[in-house]
Design an enzyme around this catalytic site. Structure first.
Site, PDB file in Angstrom:
ATOM      1  N   LEU A   1       0.693  -1.151  -0.672  1.00 14.10           N
ATOM      2  CA  LEU A   1       0.062   0.471  -0.247  1.00 14.10           C
ATOM      3  C   LEU A   1       1.034   1.652   0.474  1.00 14.10           C
ATOM      4  O   LEU A   1       2.144   0.971   0.247  1.00 14.10           O
ATOM      5  CB  LEU A   1      -0.935  -0.081   1.150  1.00 14.10           C
TER       6      LEU A   1
ATOM      7  N   HIS B   1      -2.883   4.636  -2.959  1.00 13.14           N
ATOM      8  CA  HIS B   1      -4.400   3.444  -2.376  1.00 13.14           C
ATOM      9  C   HIS B   1      -5.362   4.178  -1.369  1.00 13.14           C
ATOM     10  O   HIS B   1      -6.653   3.897  -0.533  1.00 13.14           O
ATOM     11  CB  HIS B   1      -3.735   1.598  -1.468  1.00 13.14           C
TER      12      HIS B   1
ATOM     13  N   LYS C   1      -5.522   5.254 -11.778  1.00 17.56           N
ATOM     14  CA  LYS C   1      -4.654   5.057 -12.456  1.00 17.56           C
ATOM     15  C   LYS C   1      -4.105   4.148 -13.651  1.00 17.56           C
ATOM     16  O   LYS C   1      -3.584   4.246 -14.283  1.00 17.56           O
ATOM     17  CB  LYS C   1      -2.724   4.855 -11.408  1.00 17.56           C
TER      18      LYS C   1
ATOM     19  N   GLY D   1      -8.635   3.031  -8.349  1.00 21.57           N
ATOM     20  CA  GLY D   1      -7.498   4.396  -9.074  1.00 21.57           C
ATOM     21  C   GLY D   1      -7.347   5.306 -10.428  1.00 21.57           C
ATOM     22  O   GLY D   1      -7.090   3.200 -11.096  1.00 21.57           O
TER      23      GLY D   1
ATOM     24  N   SER E   1       2.830   0.674  -6.389  1.00 20.22           N
ATOM     25  CA  SER E   1       3.661   0.153  -5.933  1.00 20.22           C
ATOM     26  C   SER E   1       5.008  -0.033  -6.760  1.00 20.22           C
ATOM     27  O   SER E   1       5.483  -0.607  -6.092  1.00 20.22           O
ATOM     28  CB  SER E   1       2.872  -2.005  -5.921  1.00 20.22           C
TER      29      SER E   1
END
Ligand code: PAF
Length: 280
Positions: A33, A37, A150, A148, A187
């Protein structure tokens, strides 16, 4: 925060919350995370009394040469971050519980939305994503799930799945969180050496340059793509994988760009593959 591992415990915990009349918002993750997140958790808390987060590194969405084995697994730290941010229930299923037969026979196909871009460079990736998201939705039965921006193509295929297969789940999308220099949080950023991180910055710079040109009035997708490509191509040590202007729902390329369309890009730096996007 309550942490549960088995599917039956999870169903029980959710049924308990529901019996008390509480709404459920769900944040599916693969762990490792970061602030990106955690802003999904903020969004979830805004819309429901109970926030469920799953942490499951889903083998089905990784190709045979991808980073499944080395994907960061930081469960203790994740649990602490999730609890501090206000997650009520953390679901950490085992692979054996999620895929007792190793791989499911039935998979969900992303159709035309998942064909190009990430779908082309990562064959079967979106099948793996949709199949695990469908399973998680059936286990958690949330009112709302938060994703998200993203992973914009993921958002598009999930929204289409929910629409086409009548899942009773609302999908919320939270904006991409960036480091102060513009790098989209991921991540996978933790794989980058300082030098690689510096090279990776060019992806967001290229996308921002495309957005600036749009703001100045450029509407030809080809011209905007050329601006971005020129910036990516000149960086030694960075391999552009794709960069395109697309409709953010269908993920088909557009010719004339309108507000709400997106520029999506992917690069490889060393062994690390990164994606990013902006919405015009
Ligand atoms: O975005 C992710 O982290 C994953 O693709 C998801 C949605 C948790 C499914 O494994």
């Amino acid at each position: 925060m309550q942490q549960v591992e088995t599917i039956s415990e999870m169903r029980h915990a959710v049924a308990d919350a529901r019996s008390k009349g509480k709404g459920i918002a769900f944040v599916p993750t693969m762990g490792a995370l970061h602030e990106g997140h955690l802003t999904l958790v903020d969004e979830a808390k805004r819309v429901a009394e109970v926030v469920v987060m799953s942490v499951f590194v889903n083998p089905l969405q990784f190709g045979p040469t991808e980073d499944f084995a080395r994907y960061p697994r930081t469960l203790d730290q994740d649990a602490k971050l999730a609890e501090d941010r206000g997650v009520d229930l953390m679901f950490t299923p085992t692979q054996a519980d999620m895929y007792p037969e190793h791989a499911p026979v039935i998979l969900i196909h992303p159709g035309s939305i998942g064909k190009e871009w990430e779908g082309a460079v990562r064959p079967h990736h979106f099948e793996g994503v949709l199949t695990v998201v469908a399973k998680l939705f059936h286990i958690v039965m949330p009112d709302v799930a938060v994703f998200g921006q993203k992973d914009l193509q993921q958002v598009a295929v999930v929204k289409a799945m929910v629409r086409d297969l009548n899942f009773p789940v609302g999908i919320l999308v939270a904006p991409t969180v960036r480091d102060p220099d513009g790098l989209a949080m991921s991540s996978r950023n933790r794989y980058l050496s300082p030098k690689e991180r510096e090279l990776s910055l060019m992806l967001s710079k290229a996308l921002f340059a495309m957005r600036d040109a749009f703001v100045r009035g450029e509407r030809r997708a080809s011209a905007l793509e050329a601006i971005g490509w020129r910036m990516l191509e000149r960086v030694v040590g960075l391999t552009p994988r794709y960069l395109a202007v697309v409709n953010a729902d269908t993920f088909q390329r557009v010719n004339s760009v309108r507000h709400g369309d997106a520029a999506v890009g992917a690069i490889r730096v060393g062994e690390t593959k990164l994606i990013d996007n902006i919405i015009f």
